[in-house]
Write an enzyme that holds these catalytic residues in place. Structure first.
Site, short mmCIF file in Angstrom:
data_model
loop_
_atom_site.label_atom_id
_atom_site.label_comp_id
_atom_site.label_asym_id
_atom_site.label_seq_id
_atom_site.Cartn_x
_atom_site.Cartn_y
_atom_site.Cartn_z
N GLU A 314 -78.73 14.09 -26.87
CA GLU A 314 -78.95 12.72 -27.38
C GLU A 314 -80.33 12.64 -28.00
OE1 GLU A 314 -76.36 10.31 -24.17
OE2 GLU A 314 -78.32 10.83 -23.40
N CYS A 410 -75.80 2.08 -20.33
CA CYS A 410 -77.17 1.65 -20.61
C CYS A 410 -77.25 0.65 -21.75
CB CYS A 410 -78.04 2.87 -20.92
SG CYS A 410 -77.34 3.97 -22.13
#
Lengths: 639, 639
Positions: A314, A410
């Site tokens: 990521e 998240c």
């Protein structure tokens, strides 16, 4: 150069564009996410386990810990968002729900102040043995942020006291003193959280702990390496190109010249660094922040304000590597970029920081949420072919439609806290200057005066600012002239202002009286955008922007095979207000060409260039894509 | 439609282009690979373990099995290549080495005929428990191919007898009868191997076993699923989009309409299917072969003859998904495509099969080997930026330079056997027609007559064929007119032939006497190529071909940032013979434009189109790239 001062805390928003998103937040987003955190969404949704974990940790329920090691953070982020929302939308029932959540959290706290459901449930003897990957400090950071926000808005101390006790505990376990762990979080956030706490408490221990986390990071011998050796923890990124830079811990922060590794962690760390730098005035840290800002926004950012070029880790990849279809571009990373930008702005009054803040906000952040507030993107691509998302394993992280919830959730509560706290991004104030960074409608208090901002931004560049004040005030008003704007006029009480922009702001010093008025007119044509020629994947491509809005093409409006479009012309471009489309958007209508697919049997041929026919393209704002049907989308097309 | 007959077995090669590669094979490639198989390369090279495994299995050495479960296949492929080389380059010392290898192999064979070092060393009780992933049948297939080739060339039976005993054993363990495993290989190759064995033995059991493997594949209940259930083997591709189609076993072969899964396995299976179809005349199987050919070559093949669009599963992805920089394009897959093409040609006399064979051979296969014969590509990309190979984890399979050896070393010996057996791709013969498929110089025997082919192909389109014969022979000569050739002339003894091409071949029936001569002139201009508009990643791009050769641009000739090139023009294109470059190549010099990078500070801007300056481009044949220095390479550039 000096900063833009403190966040104006007398801002209220009443904005045609954002009211809708924020009302959706109140009506749908916040209640929906509370249901999610309590595992009350339909059975086909990823479970959260979050509240359940706290109940188990508090001894109110039996069971094992569910979800990730950082699951606690979801409710903290939700609470922080709720706190912000109560500031502009008081809601006793919601506040009662939040108090209930806080109560469960408080009951789970251990006598020594420790609070992380993963270790409380799985065995406290293991706590603090994996700072690298087990997110105790990350969860603590989000708890602190929630606690400060909730205290500031409601005046209630319960969560703040929980946080303070936890910070005391952390301070007793981690730090430079002998016998303490010389560690720091694998996932930053506690740095900026401690700085917010410090603003409230002025307790130097809070500042020092934040400083310690920033300064110790990446020092030799490397804490994470020693921790792994001591505990036998796994080092997942051993064979990756970034190794400890995945955590931004491969070298001391002042030696880091590039935005590297996990993009959300990077943005949170850089934000915390900027907070510490502002408070301490540490020049070497300010320089480090500037370097990392340059790297992020001058070499590694998408036009939408997305960051993180690769799904692997990521992460950031390398300079000018900005693929549109395999991008990561996590919603949280753009939110983090906004955090970083605001903090740089508070360090230095430079319009480029606000430009990036605006770019991320109106594009790569808003795109993370469906218009109904109930579905979310984790990844925000600039080019999507649904078949590829399904069939190309290296694009499976790219979804052609928003998801209801995530195992790692998240982004959704991050969107809540971002949108609910928009007030804090609009204006800042020094002793003598009031800065206006974003042209979001509403009121800005400055002393006893109130400045009312009206307009139809981002659809229109005409902005009115009007003073209401009982007695004249002497103040410089600093108006941001966005980087995208090549021409603007400013009238003060119908007289043209003669001040020229300086580093992105026009400064108008004056004694302002009741009814005084500024008319700012930002020229807002449709702009044909090109990418820096170093960006390989955008070579020969163009897209459209108008004001801060990045546009895209969807299959719903333009048919499939968007890669066949080319020859974009602005000659007869029209800007069209469509109140019924996508909650009300300004669409752009342009002319272009579409290459024919006819006559092809072979894969390769030395035939002449394929015939093209003129087509009319309908562009929609990027943030609103994937709100109608699953289909192709592209931001960039061939020139 | 009828096939092109049998492979002419009286072909010798004397070809300006290929002699060099084949001499390198003899001088460097074969000895180098023998050293590799014996782990005698420098210590920084990946070890092979191959011969050592056989020595351990034969009880001549102590130790454990090294390398992959399919390590045995490397020496079999090397032996097959050696056998082919002995056909045109007798070498008693090399033959003695091969005999020595065969002797070690034979000594490792078990009393019941079984022979796979992995299970002999690790425990025979486990054999035949993982047909899905453990490659016993794959290794057997390569052993058979080596055995047949070695027997055909040298007349020596030792390896053939080993293979026959192993096949007897396989036949006793696997098959339709009750009590046998109703299985088939996870990695095909044994199908075509058994068909080659059948050509020699005419033993119907060999044909039937090949047929069984083809027909049983993918039948319900699925053998691999049952095997996993029975043995607890892992199913690695459970969550992949292709699942059992990774093995081309997700459905019966006749139900497979698309080339799917692991690309080398696909090519080998399809080749075996075509072999069985040719022998049995099974129409449904011929149709299946045609479908899979269409899928492979009309929708899923690169211009270089590379196949396999994604590293994930080394696999095909979906129609027209042909990314140039994340491609897999394994050398072995292009070799397999050549196998498949030749077999389709033997089923049906259609030039398109030979076109693909030629495309793969002159481009995506030759590119697999360094000009010195000592380094190899596994992956053959069409676009390389070295920095991306290093820093983008999704491009780490793409190397900017060839490697010395591989842990999985399938490609290097595959190149040997391909290039050493080129004779078998040039011509085929039916009772009345001699087909010339590839214009590789040398001699072709047909009965008592000899046809000598001379020319300077692929650099020149003029080809001379001359008969030497004691008595006139009545024969149709079928000359392939390549798909890339739009204009050609054929002179027979200086008289223009009037025959028109039919399905890619011009048929010239005649009684040929000594000294009769055909002059074929294939017009060979520089061709500006475009890709089918359905190929997204090639939209708006062009490249150059001349004859069968695909060209590319390298940084060594054209500087870096090749993505800035555009505006390719053939107006003043020059074709230039460069004897000292890359072993002697025809380079192409063309005009184009290079976009300037100057004046860019921001990542995105609404500035006018960047200025470009005229540049001269130097194109080299794709197969020869990465033989000078590490740098950028591109096949396709913006038009």
């Amino acid at each position: 150069m000096s900063g833009c001062g403190k966040i104006s805390n007398g801002v209220t928003i009443n904005d045609g564009f954002f009211n809708r998103f924020r009302e959706t937040l109140i009506r749908e987003g916040i209640p929906y996410q509370w249901e999610a955190l309590n595992d009350r969404l339909p059975a086909d949704t990823e479970p959260s386990y979050c509240i359940r974990n706290f109940r188990i940790a508090a001894g109110k329920e039996e069971g094992s810990h569910g979800g990730f090691v950082f699951q606690d953070s979801d409710v903290y982020k939700w609470l922080e968002g709720v706190a912000f929302s109560l500031r502009w939308h008081p809601d006793p029932a919601l506040e009662a729900t939040a108090d209930e959540a806080i109560s469960i959290i408080a009951e789970a706290q251990q006598p020594d102040g420790y609070l992380d459901t993963y270790y409380i449930i799985n065995g406290l003897e293991k706590r603090w043995t994996n700072l690298k990957d087990h997110h105790e400090l990350y969860c603590a950071g989000h708890m602190i942020e929630a606690a400060v926000a909730y205290y500031m808005v409601t005046g209630k101390r319960r969560l703040l006291d929980v946080a303070l006790r936890f910070v005391d505990h952390i301070d007793s376990v981690i730090g430079p003193e002998e016998g303490k762990l010389h560690g720091y979080p694998g996932h930053p956030v506690i740095e900026m959280a401690l700085m917010r706490l410090y603003e409230v408490t002025k307790d130097p221990r809070h500042l020092h702990l934040a400083e310690y986390f920033v300064n110790e990071r990446g020092q030799s011998p490397l804490f994470f390496e020693e921790e792994d050796r001591r505990t036998g923890n796994n080092f997942y990124w051993k064979n990756s190109p970034f190794r400890y830079q995945y955590y931004q811990a491969g070298k001391p922060v002042r030696a880091q010249k590039d935005a590297e590794g996990h993009s959300v962690r990077a943005m949170y760390l850089f934000s915390g660094m900027a907070d510490v730098a502002r408070e301490t005035g540490d020049e070497s840290l300010i320089t480090a922040c500037r370097n990392l800002w340059e790297s992020t926004t001058k070499r590694r950012m998408y036009i939408t304000g997305a960051v993180g070029s690769t799904e692997y880790g990521e992460a950031f990849s390398f300079d000018y590597d900005l693929p549109n279809d395999t991008i990561y571009g996590e919603t949280c990373a753009s939110i983090g970029l906004c955090f970083f930008a605001r903090r740089m702005l508070m360090l230095e009054a430079r319009g480029e920081y606000a430009d990036v803040m605006e770019r991320a906000l109106y594009n790569g952040i808003l795109s993370g949420m469906q218009l109904d507030g109930k579905r979310f993107f984790y990844v925000n691509p600039l080019e999507v072919v649904p078949e590829a998302c399904e069939k190309d394993p290296h694009k499976r992280h790219v979804k052609p439609e928003r998801q209801k919830w995530f195992g790692c959730a998240c982004c959704p509560p991050n969107l809540i806290r971002m949108l609910a706290s928009l007030e804090d991004y609009i204006a800042t104030e020094t002793a003598d200057t009031l800065y206006i960074h974003l042209y979001i409608g509403g009121e800005i208090k400055s002393g006893d005066a109130v400045l009312t901002l009206t307009g139809n931004y981002p659809w229109d560049g005409k902005i009115q600012l009007e003073f209401r004040t009982e007695r004249p005030i002497c103040k410089t008003i600093a108006l941001r002239i966005p980087g995208w704007c090549h021409s603007c006029t400013i009238m003060v009480n119908d007289m043209a202002a003669t001040e020229k922009p300086r580093d992105g702001y026009v400064y108008i010093p004056r004694i302002w009286g009741d009814g005084d008025r500024i008319d700012l007119c930002l020229d807002m044509p449709v702009r044909m955008m090109r990418a820096n020629p170093r960006i390989r994947k955008d070579a020969g491509l163009v897209t459209l922007c108008r004001g801060p809005i990045v546009y895209c093409l969807e299959e719903a409006d333009n048919g499939g095979d968007l890669h066949l479009l080319h020859g974009l012309s602005l000659a007869h471009a029209r800007v069209q207000w469509e109140p019924e489309t996508l909650g009300g958007v300004m669409t752009l209508i342009t002319e272009a060409e579409r290459e024919s697919r006819l006559g092809w049997d072979n894969l390769y041929d030395d035939c002449p260039a394929p015939a093209s026919t003129p087509v009319q393209l309908r562009w929609i704002p990027y943030y609103a894509w994937a709100n109608r049907s699953v289909g192709e989308m592209r931001v960039w097309i061939r020139q």
